[in-house]
Design a protein around this motif. Structure first.
Motif, PDB file in Angstrom:
ATOM      1  N   THR A  92      53.324  37.580  41.015  1.00 59.08           N
ATOM      2  CA  THR A  92      53.251  37.039  40.050  1.00 59.08           C
ATOM      3  C   THR A  92      54.072  36.932  38.719  1.00 59.08           C
ATOM      4  N   TRP A  93      53.419  36.174  37.867  1.00 59.82           N
ATOM      5  CA  TRP A  93      54.448  36.355  36.755  1.00 59.82           C
ATOM      6  C   TRP A  93      53.548  36.818  35.681  1.00 59.82           C
ATOM      7  N   ILE A  94      54.909  37.536  35.289  1.00 52.61           N
ATOM      8  CA  ILE A  94      54.094  37.994  33.451  1.00 52.61           C
ATOM      9  C   ILE A  94      54.591  37.347  32.530  1.00 52.61           C
ATOM     10  N   GLY A  95      53.705  36.493  31.883  1.00 55.64           N
ATOM     11  CA  GLY A  95      53.789  35.643  30.333  1.00 55.64           C
ATOM     12  C   GLY A  95      54.392  34.519  30.945  1.00 55.64           C
ATOM     13  N   SER A  96      53.920  34.071  29.894  1.00 52.12           N
ATOM     14  CA  SER A  96      54.115  32.688  29.901  1.00 52.12           C
ATOM     15  C   SER A  96      54.772  31.258  30.026  1.00 52.12           C
ATOM     16  N   SER A  97      56.550  32.711  29.669  1.00 52.48           N
ATOM     17  CA  SER A  97      57.312  31.442  29.676  1.00 52.48           C
ATOM     18  C   SER A  97      58.418  32.567  30.478  1.00 52.48           C
ATOM     19  N   ALA A  98      57.688  32.987  31.439  1.00 52.58           N
ATOM     20  CA  ALA A  98      58.335  33.958  32.808  1.00 52.58           C
ATOM     21  C   ALA A  98      59.371  32.658  33.989  1.00 52.58           C
ATOM     22  N   LYS A  99      60.499  32.971  33.879  1.00 48.86           N
ATOM     23  CA  LYS A  99      61.507  32.305  35.213  1.00 48.86           C
ATOM     24  C   LYS A  99      61.206  32.637  36.295  1.00 48.86           C
ATOM     25  N   PHE A 100      61.583  31.737  37.433  1.00 48.33           N
ATOM     26  CA  PHE A 100      61.565  32.302  39.227  1.00 48.33           C
ATOM     27  C   PHE A 100      62.522  33.107  38.820  1.00 48.33           C
ATOM     28  N   ASP A 101      61.857  34.275  40.003  1.00 56.66           N
ATOM     29  CA  ASP A 101      63.007  35.201  40.239  1.00 56.66           C
ATOM     30  C   ASP A 101      62.724  35.655  41.155  1.00 56.66           C
ATOM     31  N   PRO A 102      63.886  35.425  42.585  1.00 55.80           N
ATOM     32  CA  PRO A 102      64.297  35.629  44.114  1.00 55.80           C
ATOM     33  C   PRO A 102      63.578  36.507  43.926  1.00 55.80           C
ATOM     34  N   GLU A 103      63.464  38.380  43.062  1.00 52.07           N
ATOM     35  CA  GLU A 103      62.944  39.642  43.911  1.00 52.07           C
ATOM     36  C   GLU A 103      61.678  39.685  43.487  1.00 52.07           C
ATOM     37  N   LYS A 104      60.845  38.710  43.011  1.00 53.86           N
ATOM     38  CA  LYS A 104      59.579  39.210  43.280  1.00 53.86           C
ATOM     39  C   LYS A 104      58.987  37.689  43.229  1.00 53.86           C
ATOM     40  N   HIS A 105      59.567  36.817  43.373  1.00 55.76           N
ATOM     41  CA  HIS A 105      58.481  35.044  43.757  1.00 55.76           C
ATOM     42  C   HIS A 105      59.116  34.798  45.463  1.00 55.76           C
ATOM     43  N   LYS A 106      58.614  34.245  46.305  1.00 58.31           N
ATOM     44  CA  LYS A 106      58.625  33.704  47.335  1.00 58.31           C
ATOM     45  C   LYS A 106      58.705  32.398  47.643  1.00 58.31           C
ATOM     46  N   VAL A 107      59.460  31.494  48.128  1.00 55.80           N
ATOM     47  CA  VAL A 107      58.847  30.400  48.414  1.00 55.80           C
ATOM     48  C   VAL A 107      58.294  30.207  49.984  1.00 55.80           C
ATOM     49  N   THR A 108      57.064  29.468  49.836  1.00 63.51           N
ATOM     50  CA  THR A 108      56.353  30.112  51.100  1.00 63.51           C
ATOM     51  C   THR A 108      55.550  28.327  51.227  1.00 63.51           C
ATOM     52  N   LEU A 109      55.293  28.644  52.429  1.00 58.90           N
ATOM     53  CA  LEU A 109      53.955  27.226  53.048  1.00 58.90           C
ATOM     54  C   LEU A 109      52.340  28.203  53.177  1.00 58.90           C
ATOM     55  N   ASP A 110      51.735  27.382  52.956  1.00 54.13           N
ATOM     56  CA  ASP A 110      50.416  28.360  53.564  1.00 54.13           C
ATOM     57  C   ASP A 110      50.352  27.122  54.960  1.00 54.13           C
ATOM     58  N   ILE A 111      49.370  27.060  55.931  1.00 54.20           N
ATOM     59  CA  ILE A 111      49.230  26.289  57.038  1.00 54.20           C
ATOM     60  C   ILE A 111      47.670  26.437  56.932  1.00 54.20           C
ATOM     61  N   THR A 112      46.697  24.787  57.171  1.00 52.84           N
ATOM     62  CA  THR A 112      45.893  25.250  57.506  1.00 52.84           C
ATOM     63  C   THR A 112      45.639  24.191  58.573  1.00 52.84           C
ATOM     64  N   LEU A 113      44.839  24.528  60.057  1.00 52.74           N
ATOM     65  CA  LEU A 113      44.559  23.573  60.390  1.00 52.74           C
ATOM     66  C   LEU A 113      43.510  22.714  60.223  1.00 52.74           C
ATOM     67  N   SER A 114      44.469  21.501  60.864  1.00 51.89           N
ATOM     68  CA  SER A 114      43.790  19.772  61.324  1.00 51.89           C
ATOM     69  C   SER A 114      42.187  19.896  61.622  1.00 51.89           C
ATOM     70  N   SER A 115      41.967  18.764  61.302  1.00 52.57           N
ATOM     71  CA  SER A 115      40.024  18.636  61.998  1.00 52.57           C
ATOM     72  C   SER A 115      40.861  18.588  63.664  1.00 52.57           C
ATOM     73  N   GLU A 116      41.383  18.022  64.235  1.00 56.06           N
ATOM     74  CA  GLU A 116      41.838  17.568  65.873  1.00 56.06           C
ATOM     75  C   GLU A 116      41.732  19.125  65.993  1.00 56.06           C
ATOM     76  N   MET A 117      42.913  20.050  65.433  1.00 52.79           N
ATOM     77  CA  MET A 117      42.518  21.292  66.061  1.00 52.79           C
ATOM     78  C   MET A 117      42.530  22.002  66.578  1.00 52.79           C
ATOM     79  N   ARG A 118      41.303  22.312  64.455  1.00 46.03           N
ATOM     80  CA  ARG A 118      39.770  22.381  64.805  1.00 46.03           C
ATOM     81  C   ARG A 118      39.095  22.244  66.146  1.00 46.03           C
ATOM     82  N   GLU A 119      39.150  21.273  66.429  1.00 47.15           N
ATOM     83  CA  GLU A 119      37.748  20.512  67.452  1.00 47.15           C
ATOM     84  C   GLU A 119      38.692  20.770  68.541  1.00 47.15           C
ATOM     85  N   SER A 120      39.756  20.783  69.080  1.00 43.91           N
ATOM     86  CA  SER A 120      40.680  21.573  70.251  1.00 43.91           C
ATOM     87  C   SER A 120      39.771  23.446  70.597  1.00 43.91           C
ATOM     88  N   LEU A 121      40.457  23.757  69.243  1.00 42.42           N
ATOM     89  CA  LEU A 121      40.048  25.677  69.565  1.00 42.42           C
ATOM     90  C   LEU A 121      38.340  25.461  69.826  1.00 42.42           C
TER      91      LEU A 121
END
Length: 256
Positions: A92-121
């Motif tokens: 979460t970011w408190i205020g529009s001028s908030a800076k990145f804080d590695p103690e509060k924020h986490k750089v990560t990824l979302d994974i979404t299955l491809s249409s090919e993988m969904r078809e396989s499953l």
């Protein structure tokens, strides 16, 4: 009617998150013993009759992975025939001028299955084996910093361990909670456990764990009676736990 060509075998386990419901189960897929790695994939391609040499194939696969890691680090969304990687910053970011804080924020990824993988499953059926033995076991590990049970852990902070008969009891150097790295080195939990119950532990992850994957191991002489076990019991979590990027080039993503 679905056309199933593959089947996953699953065990039923009591759901630890619904303690007030006695007949609630979750399915645990009975996976193959070993995880496939790039070396195994390259060998499978060779076995299918590829004229490209194994070493060349492995180099190409590793290069493919590296390019994906570099691209998402540059902020690209990457779509392959198996999934789409989408950069995201959690927290979460408190205020529009908030800076990145590695103690509060986490750089990560979302994974979404491809249409090919969904078809396989869509061609995968499920075969229920039976209710798995509810003896001593680790059922779920949750990082208390992120609240996620996805296998990621944070050095220097607590994890919640849910299971059965996991209370730490007995004396001796070999008793306790340990993290085991890929080389077999043990990192014991030295801080007193915040919670030490038969079904729940709160343990502080050692702060000196570096990026990589670890096996969570509990060694205890706890039993359901007032008499301790004669010999310590070793309980290991079936899922590897990951610190940072796991020793590789990308953070362990969250799957949606």
């Amino acid at each position: 009617m679905a056309n199933y060509t593959k089947f996953w075998k699953v065990w039923l386990r009591l759901n630890l998150l619904t303690k007030d419901v006695d007949n609630d189960y979750t399915a645990e897929v009975s996976t193959m013993k070993n995880s496939l790695r790039n070396e195994d994939i390259a060998q499978r391609i060779v076995d299918e009759g590829s004229e490209i040499k194994y070493d060349t194939l492995l180099s190409i696969i590793n290069q493919h992975d590296r390019i994906i890691r570099e691209a998402v680090a540059d902020g690209y969304s990457v779509l392959t025939k198996t999934c789409q990687y989408t950069p995201r910053v959690a927290g979460t970011w408190i205020g529009s001028s908030a800076k990145f804080d590695p103690e509060k924020h986490k750089v990560t990824l979302d994974i979404t299955l491809s249409s090919e993988m969904r078809e396989s499953l869509s061609h995968v059926g499920v075969e229920v084996l039976e209710v798995k033995d509810s003896g001593a076991r680790i059922g779920l590990v949750t990082d208390t910093v992120t609240g996620l049970p996805d296998g990621t852990i944070t050095p220097g902070d607590d994890i919640r361990i849910d299971g059965e008969k996991i209370r730490i009891a007995g004396d001796g150097a070999g008793i306790g909670v340990f993290f085991i790295d890929a080389d077999g080195k043990e990192y014991p939990v030295t801080r007193r456990l915040t919670t030490n119950d038969p079904k729940c532990l709160l343990a502080r992850v050692p702060s000196d764990l570096t990026d990589g994957q670890y096996t969570l191991r509990i060694v205890t002489r706890f039993s359901n009676t007032t008499t301790l076990l004669k010999e310590p019991r070793t309980i290991e979590y079936e899922r590897l736990l990951t610190v940072g990027n796991g020793g590789g080039g990308s953070d362990r993503p969250e799957i949606e």
